[in-house]
Design a protein around this motif. Sequence first.
Motif, PDB file in Angstrom:
ATOM      1  N   LYS A 100       0.823  -1.225   0.000  1.00 41.86           N
ATOM      2  CA  LYS A 100       0.000   0.000   0.000  1.00 41.86           C
ATOM      3  C   LYS A 100       0.849   1.263   0.000  1.00 41.86           C
ATOM      4  N   SER A 101       1.832   1.326   0.887  1.00 45.03           N
ATOM      5  CA  SER A 101       2.627   2.557   1.002  1.00 45.03           C
ATOM      6  C   SER A 101       3.379   2.862  -0.280  1.00 45.03           C
ATOM      7  N   THR A 102       3.947   1.829  -0.896  1.00 36.67           N
ATOM      8  CA  THR A 102       4.711   2.046  -2.120  1.00 36.67           C
ATOM      9  C   THR A 102       3.801   2.469  -3.265  1.00 36.67           C
ATOM     10  N   VAL A 103       2.655   1.803  -3.422  1.00 38.37           N
ATOM     11  CA  VAL A 103       1.741   2.168  -4.501  1.00 38.37           C
ATOM     12  C   VAL A 103       1.195   3.579  -4.288  1.00 38.37           C
ATOM     13  N   THR A 104       0.885   3.932  -3.034  1.00 45.00           N
ATOM     14  CA  THR A 104       0.408   5.285  -2.744  1.00 45.00           C
ATOM     15  C   THR A 104       1.454   6.320  -3.146  1.00 45.00           C
ATOM     16  N   ALA A 105       2.709   6.069  -2.769  1.00 48.09           N
ATOM     17  CA  ALA A 105       3.782   7.005  -3.117  1.00 48.09           C
ATOM     18  C   ALA A 105       3.998   7.066  -4.625  1.00 48.09           C
ATOM     19  N   MET A 106       3.999   5.916  -5.285  1.00 47.48           N
ATOM     20  CA  MET A 106       4.183   5.880  -6.741  1.00 47.48           C
ATOM     21  C   MET A 106       3.056   6.630  -7.453  1.00 47.48           C
ATOM     22  N   LEU A 107       1.825   6.369  -7.058  1.00 53.10           N
ATOM     23  CA  LEU A 107       0.694   7.015  -7.719  1.00 53.10           C
ATOM     24  C   LEU A 107       0.712   8.519  -7.473  1.00 53.10           C
ATOM     25  N   GLY A 108       1.020   8.926  -6.244  1.00 54.38           N
ATOM     26  CA  GLY A 108       1.122  10.354  -5.970  1.00 54.38           C
ATOM     27  C   GLY A 108       2.192  11.017  -6.813  1.00 54.38           C
ATOM     28  N   HIS A 109       3.343  10.347  -6.951  1.00 56.19           N
ATOM     29  CA  HIS A 109       4.445  10.889  -7.755  1.00 56.19           C
ATOM     30  C   HIS A 109       4.044  11.009  -9.223  1.00 56.19           C
ATOM     31  N   VAL A 110       3.431   9.956  -9.757  1.00 56.70           N
ATOM     32  CA  VAL A 110       3.054   9.968 -11.174  1.00 56.70           C
ATOM     33  C   VAL A 110       2.003  11.040 -11.445  1.00 56.70           C
ATOM     34  N   LEU A 111       0.993  11.126 -10.598  1.00 58.16           N
ATOM     35  CA  LEU A 111      -0.032  12.151 -10.801  1.00 58.16           C
ATOM     36  C   LEU A 111       0.559  13.557 -10.723  1.00 58.16           C
ATOM     37  N   ALA A 112       1.514  13.747  -9.796  1.00 57.22           N
ATOM     38  CA  ALA A 112       2.154  15.060  -9.691  1.00 57.22           C
ATOM     39  C   ALA A 112       2.942  15.381 -10.951  1.00 57.22           C
ATOM     40  N   CYS A 113       3.692  14.405 -11.450  1.00 56.39           N
ATOM     41  CA  CYS A 113       4.477  14.627 -12.670  1.00 56.39           C
ATOM     42  C   CYS A 113       3.589  14.869 -13.891  1.00 56.39           C
ATOM     43  N   CYS A 114       2.377  14.336 -13.845  1.00 58.80           N
ATOM     44  CA  CYS A 114       1.430  14.518 -14.952  1.00 58.80           C
ATOM     45  C   CYS A 114       0.564  15.764 -14.772  1.00 58.80           C
ATOM     46  N   GLY A 115       0.933  16.606 -13.795  1.00 58.87           N
ATOM     47  CA  GLY A 115       0.270  17.891 -13.635  1.00 58.87           C
ATOM     48  C   GLY A 115      -1.020  17.881 -12.858  1.00 58.87           C
ATOM     49  N   ARG A 116      -1.306  16.794 -12.112  1.00 58.83           N
ATOM     50  CA  ARG A 116      -2.576  16.700 -11.402  1.00 58.83           C
ATOM     51  C   ARG A 116      -2.502  17.254  -9.971  1.00 58.83           C
ATOM     52  N   ASP A 117      -1.330  17.519  -9.450  1.00 59.16           N
ATOM     53  CA  ASP A 117      -1.109  18.130  -8.137  1.00 59.16           C
ATOM     54  C   ASP A 117      -1.967  17.487  -7.041  1.00 59.16           C
ATOM     55  N   PRO A 118      -1.795  16.177  -6.782  1.00 62.82           N
ATOM     56  CA  PRO A 118      -2.663  15.502  -5.818  1.00 62.82           C
ATOM     57  C   PRO A 118      -2.282  15.795  -4.367  1.00 62.82           C
ATOM     58  N   MET A 119      -3.251  15.701  -3.491  1.00 64.32           N
ATOM     59  CA  MET A 119      -3.026  15.649  -2.052  1.00 64.32           C
ATOM     60  C   MET A 119      -2.757  14.184  -1.719  1.00 64.32           C
ATOM     61  N   CYS A 120      -1.682  13.884  -0.987  1.00 69.66           N
ATOM     62  CA  CYS A 120      -1.339  12.498  -0.689  1.00 69.66           C
ATOM     63  C   CYS A 120      -1.078  12.322   0.806  1.00 69.66           C
ATOM     64  N   VAL A 121      -1.673  11.289   1.370  1.00 67.89           N
ATOM     65  CA  VAL A 121      -1.436  10.938   2.770  1.00 67.89           C
ATOM     66  C   VAL A 121      -1.061   9.461   2.812  1.00 67.89           C
ATOM     67  N   ASN A 122       0.173   9.194   3.197  1.00 67.60           N
ATOM     68  CA  ASN A 122       0.710   7.839   3.109  1.00 67.60           C
ATOM     69  C   ASN A 122       0.939   7.246   4.492  1.00 67.60           C
ATOM     70  N   GLY A 123       1.226   5.957   4.520  1.00 64.04           N
ATOM     71  CA  GLY A 123       1.570   5.294   5.769  1.00 64.04           C
ATOM     72  C   GLY A 123       3.058   5.198   5.990  1.00 64.04           C
ATOM     73  N   ALA A 124       3.849   5.744   5.091  1.00 66.57           N
ATOM     74  CA  ALA A 124       5.306   5.728   5.215  1.00 66.57           C
ATOM     75  C   ALA A 124       5.852   7.040   4.673  1.00 66.57           C
ATOM     76  N   ASN A 125       6.962   7.480   5.225  1.00 66.97           N
ATOM     77  CA  ASN A 125       7.587   8.709   4.746  1.00 66.97           C
ATOM     78  C   ASN A 125       8.145   8.517   3.341  1.00 66.97           C
ATOM     79  N   VAL A 126       8.103   9.590   2.575  1.00 69.33           N
ATOM     80  CA  VAL A 126       8.541   9.549   1.181  1.00 69.33           C
ATOM     81  C   VAL A 126       9.548  10.674   0.962  1.00 69.33           C
ATOM     82  N   PRO A 127      10.748  10.369   0.474  1.00 69.85           N
ATOM     83  CA  PRO A 127      11.714  11.437   0.192  1.00 69.85           C
ATOM     84  C   PRO A 127      11.116  12.491  -0.731  1.00 69.85           C
ATOM     85  N   GLY A 128      11.293  13.752  -0.346  1.00 72.13           N
ATOM     86  CA  GLY A 128      10.745  14.852  -1.134  1.00 72.13           C
ATOM     87  C   GLY A 128       9.372  15.307  -0.680  1.00 72.13           C
TER      88      GLY A 128
END
Length: 382
Positions: A100-128
Amino acid sequence: MSALATALVRLGDEVTGADRTLGTGNIRFLESIGVRCFPDDGSGIDASTDEVIVSTAIEDTNPGLAKAKELGIPVTHRAKALARTLSPYKLVAVVGTCGKSTVTAMLGHVLACCGRDPMCVNGANVPGWEGAVRFGKGEFAVAEVDESDKSLVAFSPYAAVVTNASADHYSKEEMDEVFDAFVKDCPGPVVDARGEVYRPQDFNRQNASLAIRMAVALGCDRAEAERAMESFGGVERRLQRYGTRVYDDYAHNPEKLRAMWLALAEEHPDGICVVWRPHGYAPLRKMMDALAAAFAEVVRPQDRLLLLPVYDAGGTTDRSVNSGDLARKMEALGCASPELVPDLDAAYGWMLAHRGGYAAFVTAGARDPGLPALASRLAAAL
């Protein structure tokens, strides 16, 4: 809880918190963004407190909870508070036993890079990110939703990713029922990986595939999403590398441990040394046979497992099992006897004394903040 506190602060709330252990990395981070932190003795709660938010781990005898009830302050479960916090967004919930934590971080990163500027709340810290939170103003929120206490029923997501289902907090059959009920009313896309077969070593390929599939389902261009994934920087405590020979991982159940071990064994055929701490007495008791079988399957003659005592977070619990019981189960299955080490310093000393015997060293387990600290200390010494 720290991720929820961070999100609330960034959305404009004044937040205080209590913890049994002050001065840790997460507590220092929370204090740096304006969260006032108190000992877990009720001293942080008074008549000016509007609401007290608790997790399932908080017992009825907790001093802060007792203080809230005494003062008539509303008490809200963490899941309900998070669902309320993210209600202005189209919530993409990530559920499952593992990943879950990895997919949440990956999806948040991809959406951000694609210009969607998502709000993300994860269960693990993410660099950046700000700890486990990415503050965004787009239409989507991505959140890891926990199944361990079935509190995921508090959420009504727009879309959902189901990474997998296996026995952990509950049986696989019970988990499947919970996840089926969770996704059936989603008005948006559902990406469900249950039944998909991957080698345990390929878990991050599956994670990346799920994130890309959901991003495309939410309207992102596939080629752009795949390019974005190439710049993903990982998640803290998910096969996080320290230096060249040391790793730290959150693995705490049989599936996670098996996947972690097989991935590192493939990378380091000459042998690995893993120090692992069970994250609780009840989980160890419940998973004892499955843990012993997993270790018996993956530990090679050139490998070594060091077992720390169960991480004891205090409170009332049945402490009648410990790591020695797991060691005896493993030996009965023909697994090489693990080394029982009494504490982190002893584990450090053992690994340092055997630095030439293994290609890589690994700290693994949930909850204990001393494990990543040990990885950092060991990497500096090696």
